[in-house]
Design a protein around this motif. Structure first.
Motif, PDB file in Angstrom:
ATOM      1  N   PHE A  30     -40.152  24.773  24.359  1.00 47.32           N
ATOM      2  CA  PHE A  30     -40.616  24.150  23.444  1.00 47.32           C
ATOM      3  C   PHE A  30     -42.366  23.674  23.892  1.00 47.32           C
ATOM      4  O   PHE A  30     -42.079  22.918  23.632  1.00 47.32           O
ATOM      5  N   ASP A  31     -42.823  24.410  23.972  1.00 52.71           N
ATOM      6  CA  ASP A  31     -44.537  24.018  24.174  1.00 52.71           C
ATOM      7  C   ASP A  31     -44.353  22.374  25.647  1.00 52.71           C
ATOM      8  O   ASP A  31     -45.459  21.689  25.536  1.00 52.71           O
ATOM      9  N   GLY A  32     -43.604  22.787  26.886  1.00 48.51           N
ATOM     10  CA  GLY A  32     -43.312  22.093  27.716  1.00 48.51           C
ATOM     11  C   GLY A  32     -41.948  21.084  27.214  1.00 48.51           C
ATOM     12  O   GLY A  32     -42.081  19.788  28.092  1.00 48.51           O
ATOM     13  N   TYR A  33     -42.139  21.570  26.353  1.00 48.34           N
ATOM     14  CA  TYR A  33     -40.836  20.035  25.865  1.00 48.34           C
ATOM     15  C   TYR A  33     -39.310  20.366  25.927  1.00 48.34           C
ATOM     16  O   TYR A  33     -39.036  20.916  25.034  1.00 48.34           O
ATOM     17  N   PRO A  34     -38.571  19.791  26.309  1.00 51.14           N
ATOM     18  CA  PRO A  34     -36.561  19.893  26.033  1.00 51.14           C
ATOM     19  C   PRO A  34     -36.155  19.839  24.706  1.00 51.14           C
ATOM     20  O   PRO A  34     -36.426  19.046  24.085  1.00 51.14           O
ATOM     21  N   ILE A  35     -35.672  21.315  24.494  1.00 53.87           N
ATOM     22  CA  ILE A  35     -35.342  21.250  22.894  1.00 53.87           C
ATOM     23  C   ILE A  35     -33.946  21.521  22.809  1.00 53.87           C
ATOM     24  O   ILE A  35     -33.469  22.305  23.589  1.00 53.87           O
ATOM     25  N   PHE A  36     -32.683  20.004  22.796  1.00 51.09           N
ATOM     26  CA  PHE A  36     -31.173  20.314  22.866  1.00 51.09           C
ATOM     27  C   PHE A  36     -30.989  21.058  21.692  1.00 51.09           C
ATOM     28  O   PHE A  36     -31.915  21.150  20.740  1.00 51.09           O
ATOM     29  N   TYR A  37     -30.029  22.056  21.703  1.00 54.90           N
ATOM     30  CA  TYR A  37     -29.435  23.251  20.048  1.00 54.90           C
ATOM     31  C   TYR A  37     -28.175  23.455  21.165  1.00 54.90           C
ATOM     32  O   TYR A  37     -27.536  23.930  22.204  1.00 54.90           O
ATOM     33  N   TYR A  38     -27.375  23.587  19.374  1.00 54.90           N
ATOM     34  CA  TYR A  38     -26.047  23.788  20.345  1.00 54.90           C
ATOM     35  C   TYR A  38     -25.856  25.324  19.166  1.00 54.90           C
ATOM     36  O   TYR A  38     -26.599  25.744  18.294  1.00 54.90           O
ATOM     37  N   ASP A  39     -25.800  25.923  19.980  1.00 51.12           N
ATOM     38  CA  ASP A  39     -25.345  27.503  20.518  1.00 51.12           C
ATOM     39  C   ASP A  39     -23.622  27.720  20.046  1.00 51.12           C
ATOM     40  O   ASP A  39     -22.674  28.062  21.513  1.00 51.12           O
ATOM     41  N   SER A  40     -22.966  28.459  19.018  1.00 50.15           N
ATOM     42  CA  SER A  40     -21.733  28.749  18.765  1.00 50.15           C
ATOM     43  C   SER A  40     -20.725  29.800  19.725  1.00 50.15           C
ATOM     44  O   SER A  40     -19.556  29.732  20.266  1.00 50.15           O
ATOM     45  N   SER A  41     -22.305  30.899  20.402  1.00 52.61           N
ATOM     46  CA  SER A  41     -21.953  31.902  20.852  1.00 52.61           C
ATOM     47  C   SER A  41     -21.748  31.726  22.243  1.00 52.61           C
ATOM     48  O   SER A  41     -21.108  32.911  22.978  1.00 52.61           O
ATOM     49  N   VAL A  42     -21.981  30.312  22.655  1.00 50.63           N
ATOM     50  CA  VAL A  42     -21.682  30.153  24.247  1.00 50.63           C
ATOM     51  C   VAL A  42     -19.954  30.003  24.396  1.00 50.63           C
ATOM     52  O   VAL A  42     -19.651  30.840  25.497  1.00 50.63           O
ATOM     53  N   ALA A  43     -19.235  29.026  23.270  1.00 52.34           N
ATOM     54  CA  ALA A  43     -17.380  29.426  23.670  1.00 52.34           C
ATOM     55  C   ALA A  43     -17.248  30.917  23.059  1.00 52.34           C
ATOM     56  O   ALA A  43     -16.381  30.385  23.230  1.00 52.34           O
ATOM     57  N   ASP A  44     -17.805  30.808  21.498  1.00 48.20           N
ATOM     58  CA  ASP A  44     -17.412  31.927  20.903  1.00 48.20           C
ATOM     59  C   ASP A  44     -17.796  33.266  21.520  1.00 48.20           C
ATOM     60  O   ASP A  44     -18.944  33.762  20.860  1.00 48.20           O
ATOM     61  N   THR A  45     -16.876  34.086  21.853  1.00 47.62           N
ATOM     62  CA  THR A  45     -17.887  35.520  22.254  1.00 47.62           C
ATOM     63  C   THR A  45     -17.905  36.272  21.478  1.00 47.62           C
ATOM     64  O   THR A  45     -18.562  37.468  21.258  1.00 47.62           O
ATOM     65  N   THR A  46     -16.959  35.655  20.129  1.00 49.72           N
ATOM     66  CA  THR A  46     -17.217  36.580  18.809  1.00 49.72           C
ATOM     67  C   THR A  46     -17.771  36.530  18.030  1.00 49.72           C
ATOM     68  O   THR A  46     -18.639  37.012  17.129  1.00 49.72           O
ATOM     69  N   ALA A  47     -18.387  35.363  18.394  1.00 48.33           N
ATOM     70  CA  ALA A  47     -20.093  34.679  17.206  1.00 48.33           C
ATOM     71  C   ALA A  47     -21.269  35.780  17.793  1.00 48.33           C
ATOM     72  O   ALA A  47     -21.861  35.389  15.888  1.00 48.33           O
ATOM     73  N   ILE A  48     -21.759  36.664  18.052  1.00 48.54           N
ATOM     74  CA  ILE A  48     -22.932  37.338  18.138  1.00 48.54           C
ATOM     75  C   ILE A  48     -22.720  38.599  17.088  1.00 48.54           C
ATOM     76  O   ILE A  48     -23.574  39.303  16.168  1.00 48.54           O
ATOM     77  N   SER A  49     -21.476  38.832  16.859  1.00 48.12           N
ATOM     78  CA  SER A  49     -21.226  39.644  15.546  1.00 48.12           C
ATOM     79  C   SER A  49     -20.654  39.317  14.206  1.00 48.12           C
ATOM     80  O   SER A  49     -20.414  40.287  13.186  1.00 48.12           O
ATOM     81  N   LYS A  50     -21.134  38.347  14.163  1.00 48.52           N
ATOM     82  CA  LYS A  50     -20.762  37.567  12.744  1.00 48.52           C
ATOM     83  C   LYS A  50     -22.435  36.709  12.694  1.00 48.52           C
ATOM     84  O   LYS A  50     -23.890  36.828  13.140  1.00 48.52           O
ATOM     85  N   PRO A  51     -22.536  36.586  10.810  1.00 47.14           N
ATOM     86  CA  PRO A  51     -23.488  36.428  10.768  1.00 47.14           C
ATOM     87  C   PRO A  51     -24.416  34.404  10.875  1.00 47.14           C
ATOM     88  O   PRO A  51     -23.265  33.905  11.231  1.00 47.14           O
ATOM     89  N   THR A  52     -25.818  34.475  10.985  1.00 43.10           N
ATOM     90  CA  THR A  52     -25.732  33.375  11.867  1.00 43.10           C
ATOM     91  C   THR A  52     -26.170  32.245  10.495  1.00 43.10           C
ATOM     92  O   THR A  52     -26.908  32.645   9.441  1.00 43.10           O
ATOM     93  N   LEU A  53     -26.233  31.287  10.880  1.00 44.47           N
ATOM     94  CA  LEU A  53     -26.274  29.346  10.139  1.00 44.47           C
ATOM     95  C   LEU A  53     -26.889  29.285  10.410  1.00 44.47           C
ATOM     96  O   LEU A  53     -26.350  28.177  12.006  1.00 44.47           O
ATOM     97  N   LEU A  54     -27.960  28.484  10.832  1.00 49.22           N
ATOM     98  CA  LEU A  54     -28.676  27.324  11.008  1.00 49.22           C
ATOM     99  C   LEU A  54     -28.856  25.952  10.439  1.00 49.22           C
ATOM    100  O   LEU A  54     -28.570  26.493   8.882  1.00 49.22           O
ATOM    101  N   LEU A  55     -28.605  25.372  11.096  1.00 52.92           N
ATOM    102  CA  LEU A  55     -28.071  23.745  10.465  1.00 52.92           C
ATOM    103  C   LEU A  55     -29.134  22.869  10.875  1.00 52.92           C
ATOM    104  O   LEU A  55     -29.613  22.731  12.073  1.00 52.92           O
ATOM    105  N   LEU A  56     -29.975  22.463   9.529  1.00 48.90           N
ATOM    106  CA  LEU A  56     -31.133  21.291   9.716  1.00 48.90           C
ATOM    107  C   LEU A  56     -30.558  20.247   9.291  1.00 48.90           C
ATOM    108  O   LEU A  56     -30.199  19.944   8.885  1.00 48.90           O
TER     109      LEU A  56
END
Length: 317
Positions: A30-56
């Motif tokens: 983001f604008d040259g800065y690394p932003i860490f994030y967790y994405d459950s679809s990396v380990a869960d192949t079924t995640a892309i078929s589920k609704p998305t929940l953004l945790l803030l």
């Protein structure tokens, strides 16, 4: 050189929980800065078929707060959980406008980079304020669709928010930097524990994990810069509060909202619920047990989840 004076000995990866969390995450530019994030679809192949929940997450913690509820949440949702700029494992530049608007811009770009145009939100503390700005942008531009929002304890209404004196001092230029530099991390840890309930306070190791992530790679004036959101809540109060009412009555894609609150919280506990019920049209609130403080997601994850999932069952129906 100045930056390294305070951070040179801090290594959050010495804690197994943090190291494991870091290994599960990814980085976004983001604008040259690394932003860490967790994405459950990396380990869960079924995640892309589920609704998305953004945790803030809240201040002064990070996305690792979601661990207590993660297993249950990702059974139903694809989870996206970023560390904001200045928090956790994300970049902490010495000179940056750490505003709510900048953090919201980062969230928008992250979700766009993942091609996620529709998502639900579960927000806590400063995450509530970021969520309020995202809701306001639904009214302004509607570039994406927020499907629902659940708030946990946070300063939704500045007139009902009761920050500690230390928080007010930290946001003061120069003074905040001095406090960050001279106050031992153990005192910061004690201050964090003040917002937990009498029977739900964090252990010494848990507090060390929190402060290690907070001060990892932190410039000498980080806390003073991060605390700017307290002033922003006052400046943009009407925009953010009005948005909470307007989005619930949009002609297209109205956004349902719920507040789940730990009442023991001295900063935004039962007094915030009272104000919420006065200000928000048709308020949907759930109050946890009397001993639960500022971190419902950590102090009472079982009942927080129950109220959250009940909400989603009701809006699905």
């Amino acid at each position: 050189m100045i930056k390294n004076l305070f951070t040179q000995s801090i290594n959050p990866y010495r804690f197994p929980k943090i190291l494991n969390w870091a290994k599960q995450g990814k980085y976004f530019n983001f604008d040259g800065y690394p932003i860490f994030y967790y994405d459950s679809s990396v380990a869960d192949t079924t995640a892309i078929s589920k609704p998305t929940l953004l945790l803030l997450h809240g201040y002064p913690t990070s996305s690792i707060d979601s661990l207590c509820m993660l297993d249950e949440l990702q059974r139903r949702f694809r989870i996206i959980a970023p560390d904001y700029l200045g928090y956790g494992l994300s970049a902490k530049p010495i000179s940056f406008a750490y505003s709510i608007f900048s953090q919201a811009n980062m969230i928008e770009q992250l979700m766009s980079s993942l091609n996620l145009s529709q998502f639900h939100i579960l927000a806590h503390d400063v995450g509530d304020t970021i969520a309020q700005e995202l809701l306001a942008r639904q009214i302004d531009r509607r570039q994406y669709i927020i499907q629902s929002t659940v708030f946990l304890n946070g300063g939704l209404f500045p007139e009902a928010h009761h920050p500690f004196i230390m928080m007010k001092l930290l946001k003061t230029p120069f003074i905040g930097a001095i406090i960050q530099y001279i106050v031992p991390r153990s005192l910061f840890a004690s201050a964090i524990n003040r917002v937990f309930g009498p029977t739900t306070k964090r252990s010494e190791q848990e507090l060390n994990e929190i402060t290690s992530l907070l001060f990892y790679n932190a410039p000498y004036n980080l806390l003073q810069q991060l605390q700017c959101y307290l002033n922003e809540r006052i400046t943009h109060r009407d925009r953010w509060v009005n948005a909470m009412n307007k989005v619930q009555t949009l002609d297209e894609n109205p956004i349902p909202i719920r507040l789940i609150d730990g009442p023991f919280d001295p900063i935004s506990g039962k007094h915030m619920v009272k104000r919420y019920r006065e200000i928000i049209d048709k308020p949907d609130t759930r109050v946890l047990a009397e001993n639960i403080g500022h971190y419902p997601n950590l102090e009472d994850p079982e009942n927080t989840l129950r109220h959250f999932l009940d909400f989603h069952t009701s809006i699905s129906a």
